[in-house]
Design an enzyme around this catalytic site. Sequence first.
Site, mmCIF file in Angstrom:
data_model
loop_
_atom_site.group_PDB
_atom_site.id
_atom_site.type_symbol
_atom_site.label_atom_id
_atom_site.label_comp_id
_atom_site.label_asym_id
_atom_site.label_seq_id
_atom_site.Cartn_x
_atom_site.Cartn_y
_atom_site.Cartn_z
ATOM 1 N N ASP A 89 0.864 -1.179 0.000
ATOM 2 C CA ASP A 89 0.000 0.000 0.000
ATOM 3 C C ASP A 89 0.906 1.237 0.000
ATOM 4 O OD1 ASP A 89 -1.660 -2.189 0.625
ATOM 5 O OD2 ASP A 89 -3.015 -0.951 1.815
ATOM 6 N N LYS A 153 -6.600 3.433 -3.337
ATOM 7 C CA LYS A 153 -7.042 3.365 -1.939
ATOM 8 C C LYS A 153 -7.343 4.776 -1.438
ATOM 9 C CE LYS A 153 -5.103 1.993 2.580
ATOM 10 N NZ LYS A 153 -3.987 1.293 3.242
ATOM 11 N N LYS A 182 -9.880 0.283 -2.529
ATOM 12 C CA LYS A 182 -9.805 -0.039 -1.105
ATOM 13 C C LYS A 182 -10.227 1.197 -0.327
ATOM 14 C CE LYS A 182 -6.668 -1.351 2.663
ATOM 15 N NZ LYS A 182 -5.325 -1.868 3.024
#
Length: 222
Positions: A89, A153, A182
Amino acid sequence: MDLNRYIDHTILKPLTTLEDIKKLCMEAVEYDFAAVCVPPPFVKIARTFVGSTTTKVATVTGFPFGYSAIEAKVAETVLAIIDEADELDMVANLLAIRNGDWAYLEKEIATIMPLIRNKQRSVKVIIESGILLEDEIIRCCELYARYGVDFVKTSTGYAEKGASVEAVALMRQHLPAGIHIKASGGVRTFAFAQQLIDAGATRIGTSAGVALMKEAAQAHKN
């Protein structure tokens, strides 16, 4: 809906302990969560805790502000891969986003993506949607779609505003179907998680995964 397979069970606090990581991983295995998301120094041990289960190990790079140099993000990426992280991430350079330096952002993702793909890992690019303008979110979606990232995300959880249904819906509108979303940052109830999923999120990053599962079970009974 199998809520458990949406959840990245997360702990990224700076004072995280080994016991915290063990508990997180054991809960993730028990509930068959999609992944655990842990600080980089804990990737190796998290891998041993989840073992050969279906729960993946994720970690963060450029966290939490995104303004690390590209070379630093490369080093973090390489180390995470060596430590056997499945998913990375990465916080986009938020300074570049706000200053409209899209050439820098393109160079950043163009440098990182081959490292990810060569080792068959997944990348989730964190754009901190809660503090971006709508047109900045759209530009991010367009850029990262061109480079075929796995997820865009919403948030790190460290900004003043995290995930929102509106941001997820906007991202879904401007991303190809093959690129996932996400939603993370402030997701603490089953009801909110459900709204985010309905808006288009396919992963939910939360430190409250167990609580969400218990709420979901109760809602199902009712």
